[in-house]
Write a protein that holds these residues in place. Structure first.
Motif, PDB file in Angstrom:
ATOM      1  N   UNK A  43       0.859  -1.184   0.000  1.00 56.26           N
ATOM      2  CA  UNK A  43       0.000   0.000   0.000  1.00 56.26           C
ATOM      3  C   UNK A  43       0.896   1.235   0.000  1.00 56.26           C
ATOM      4  N   UNK A  44       0.900   1.949  -1.127  1.00 56.27           N
ATOM      5  CA  UNK A  44       1.818   3.082  -1.281  1.00 56.27           C
ATOM      6  C   UNK A  44       1.043   4.310  -1.712  1.00 56.27           C
ATOM      7  N   UNK A  45       1.149   5.371  -0.912  1.00 57.88           N
ATOM      8  CA  UNK A  45       0.527   6.651  -1.273  1.00 57.88           C
ATOM      9  C   UNK A  45       1.631   7.659  -1.565  1.00 57.88           C
ATOM     10  N   UNK A  46       1.390   8.525  -2.512  1.00 56.25           N
ATOM     11  CA  UNK A  46       2.330   9.626  -2.748  1.00 56.25           C
ATOM     12  C   UNK A  46       2.453  10.466  -1.469  1.00 56.25           C
ATOM     13  N   UNK A  47       3.606  11.121  -1.263  1.00 55.19           N
ATOM     14  CA  UNK A  47       3.752  11.965  -0.072  1.00 55.19           C
ATOM     15  C   UNK A  47       2.622  12.988   0.005  1.00 55.19           C
ATOM     16  N   UNK A  48       2.169  13.266   1.225  1.00 57.03           N
ATOM     17  CA  UNK A  48       1.053  14.197   1.412  1.00 57.03           C
ATOM     18  C   UNK A  48       1.519  15.640   1.579  1.00 57.03           C
ATOM     19  N   UNK A  49       0.592  16.555   1.448  1.00 52.71           N
ATOM     20  CA  UNK A  49       0.857  17.980   1.683  1.00 52.71           C
ATOM     21  C   UNK A  49      -0.207  18.465   2.676  1.00 52.71           C
TER      22      UNK A  49
ATOM     23  N   UNK B 235      -8.335  20.130   1.802  1.00 58.37           N
ATOM     24  CA  UNK B 235      -8.629  18.777   1.313  1.00 58.37           C
ATOM     25  C   UNK B 235      -9.033  17.890   2.484  1.00 58.37           C
ATOM     26  N   UNK B 236      -9.872  16.890   2.204  1.00 59.95           N
ATOM     27  CA  UNK B 236     -10.394  16.023   3.277  1.00 59.95           C
ATOM     28  C   UNK B 236      -9.466  14.842   3.526  1.00 59.95           C
ATOM     29  N   UNK B 237      -9.206  14.556   4.800  1.00 65.31           N
ATOM     30  CA  UNK B 237      -8.442  13.346   5.157  1.00 65.31           C
ATOM     31  C   UNK B 237      -9.384  12.177   5.449  1.00 65.31           C
TER      32      UNK B 237
ATOM     33  N   UNK C 116      -9.066  11.299 -10.805  1.00 64.79           N
ATOM     34  CA  UNK C 116      -9.199  10.994  -9.375  1.00 64.79           C
ATOM     35  C   UNK C 116      -8.038  11.563  -8.563  1.00 64.79           C
ATOM     36  N   UNK C 117      -6.883  11.756  -9.210  1.00 68.31           N
ATOM     37  CA  UNK C 117      -5.722  12.340  -8.507  1.00 68.31           C
ATOM     38  C   UNK C 117      -5.964  13.808  -8.155  1.00 68.31           C
ATOM     39  N   UNK C 118      -7.032  14.399  -8.695  1.00 63.47           N
ATOM     40  CA  UNK C 118      -7.416  15.777  -8.348  1.00 63.47           C
ATOM     41  C   UNK C 118      -8.359  15.807  -7.137  1.00 63.47           C
ATOM     42  N   UNK C 119      -8.818  14.627  -6.689  1.00 67.72           N
ATOM     43  CA  UNK C 119      -9.926  14.543  -5.729  1.00 67.72           C
ATOM     44  C   UNK C 119      -9.679  15.333  -4.438  1.00 67.72           C
ATOM     45  N   UNK C 120     -10.770  15.871  -3.902  1.00 68.28           N
ATOM     46  CA  UNK C 120     -10.721  16.547  -2.601  1.00 68.28           C
ATOM     47  C   UNK C 120     -10.451  15.545  -1.474  1.00 68.28           C
ATOM     48  N   UNK C 121     -10.770  14.262  -1.715  1.00 65.52           N
ATOM     49  CA  UNK C 121     -10.486  13.212  -0.723  1.00 65.52           C
ATOM     50  C   UNK C 121      -9.016  12.833  -0.880  1.00 65.52           C
ATOM     51  N   UNK C 122      -8.195  13.376   0.011  1.00 66.95           N
ATOM     52  CA  UNK C 122      -6.743  13.341  -0.158  1.00 66.95           C
ATOM     53  C   UNK C 122      -6.152  11.919  -0.260  1.00 66.95           C
TER      54      UNK C 122
END
Length: 475
Positions: free
Chosen positions: A78-84, A99-101, A223-229
């Motif tokens: 399970x790999x997510x891009x680094x968050x901001x 953005x929503x967590x 989907x990479x634009x989504x508000x759901x981070x």
């Protein structure tokens, strides 16, 4: 650098060890995933050691490590891009908010539906490609097939993580259901039509990875634009893997064309029967396969007018391709977009509210991208001195979804009657004879450096290895 801990049962960069309940739930899902892989994953491959790349970090500089590994032991994770932490929503009604967590309650059903639909495509393509390894044209191509298969498996993990972490019991049930549907199954098929089609041969596989994985690129980009981070970060990382799948398709078709052109030049003929007799795939068959895969894929974008698409955008769930590069207000109220309809036997354009036409916007972006690649295929023919050119059919051709569904249309975009469609269909779409002929070429060639007679070798090997490297050890 965001590295991944490989000592854990499920490699991840989401601190899974700190959430024991989630970790246990995913560890419970893991054996079901392996059973699914054993049942409908790559046929007969259990003991193969394959030269695969595995993610070791999620930064673009150093995320891939290559080495021989049994696919069953591949370190899916399970790999997510680094968050901001300061990321803001940049489109729709919530534009400018944080953005929503977590999943907002009012968007729960729609987000779940989006994640399940995306998740369902990943195992479907593994099932569609299950038997292709038995007819691989080379060890190099066999390895590329297997790389795609393990990455589609990892993309399934990516969506299952989101379901388990953010959707409670519903999410767990959906994650189980992702392993219960099967591509082409009469009683429990995959959700989207294109993922229930057969992939009977390697020409179909190359067209699928060129066109249908490109649909993946555009859907994941939206989907990479989504508000759901968490969804945005997950799909951003998936895009790094999707690029390889499209490369396999584009370079695969290029190599088929190269070999066909070579045979045409050697025999000094463009007679399809003579080209076939020499063991190459004639250009007419390649064009018909292109027409089919392109038209099936553009249906994946959905109806040309969709209230769901409007809701997903306004809610911030799903943006447009490269939303940040667009210069409008990113809210789109009062704006229009042109869609097609057939009236009195004529194909006409009409203006509709842009929010309702966002599927069509994404489809048009996909078409532009696809046409560019077909242009690169034509360069292969041009370089070989072959005058024929491949073309992308009209977007109303052979459609099964939306306002254009069931309209009889020639590849050039002319509305035709039933009689003409029936007479010309075998010139426009692959026939049973085409499939039988291509199938007759599909003998397995897996000695290092050897290639089937219908495809040219690649220019270079994988990860700077030679073309005749032992990419697969058969054990």
């Amino acid at each position: 650098m965001s590295t991944i801990n490989y000592s854990e049962k499920i490699p991840n960069n989401v601190n899974l060890g700190e959430d024991r309940t989630l970790q246990r739930a995913l560890e419970g899902w893991q054996p079901n995933f392996i059973n699914w892989w054993d049942d409908v994953g790559p046929d007969g491959s259990t003991n193969y050691e394959v030269y695969l790349r595995t993610a070791v970090s999620v930064d673009p500089q150093g995320w891939a490590q290559f080495g021989h590994v049994k696919m069953r032991d591949y370190r899916w994770g399970i790999f997510l891009n680094p968050g901001d932490a300061n990321r803001e929503i940049h489109f729709g009604d919530h534009k400018g908010e944080k953005a929503w967590q977590d999943v907002p309650g009012e968007h729960r059903a729609n987000l779940r539906r989006i994640i399940v639909t995306q998740g369902d495509t990943e195992p479907a393509s593994v099932e569609q490609q299950r038997h292709l390894g038995l007819t691989a044209p080379s060890m190099y191509d066999l390895r590329n097939l297997f790389q795609i298969n393990v990455e589609e498996g990892r993309h399934l993990w990516a969506m299952v993580y989101l379901l388990h972490k953010h959707f409670g019991r519903d999410g767990r049930e959906e994650a189980e259901a992702l392993l219960q549907r099967t591509s082409g199954d009469e009683n429990n098929p995959r959700i989207l039509g294109a993922f229930n089609e057969k992939t009977p041969d390697w020409l179909a596989f190359f067209m699928f990875t060129y066109f249908t994985d490109r649909d993946g690129k555009f859907q994941l980009s939206a989907l990479a634009e989504s508000a759901f981070d968490p969804l945005a970060r997950t799909t951003k990382f998936m895009l790094t893997e999707e690029a390889h799948h499209m490369f396999v398709g584009e370079s695969g078709v290029s190599r088929v064309l190269q070999r066909t052109a070579q045979v045409m030049n050697e025999l000094k003929t463009d007679d399809p029967q003579k080209v076939r007799a020499a063991g190459a795939i004639d250009l007419g068959t390649i064009q018909r396969y292109l027409n089919f895969h392109y038209s099936v894929t553009i249906d994946l974008f959905g109806a040309d007018q969709s209230s769901n698409a409007a809701t997903f955008y306004s809610s911030g769930l799903k943006g447009r391709y490269e939303e940040g590069k667009r210069t409008d207000d990113h809210v789109l109220k009062g704006q229009t977009y042109k869609v097609l309809e057939v009236k009195d036997g004529q194909l006409l354009e009409k203006d509709v509210p842009m929010l309702n036409a966002l599927n069509e916007v994404l489809r048009d972006d996909f078409i532009k991208d696809s046409v560019a690649g077909v242009g690169r295929w034509n360069k292969v023919l041009e370089k070989a001195g072959i005058p024929t050119r491949l073309t992308v059919p009209h977007k109303a051709f052979n459609r099964q979804i939306g306002a254009l569904a069931g309209i009889k249309m020639s590849p050039e975009g002319r509305v035709v009657n039933e009689a003409e469609w029936a007479a010309k269909k075998s010139e426009w779409l692959p026939t049973p004879e085409d499939f039988a002929f291509v199938a007759s070429l599909m003998g397995r060639v897996v000695d290092p450096g050897k290639f089937a007679g219908w495809i040219a070798p690649p220019v270079m090997g994988i990860n700077r290895q030679p073309v005749d490297f032992e990419y697969v050890r058969f054990g």
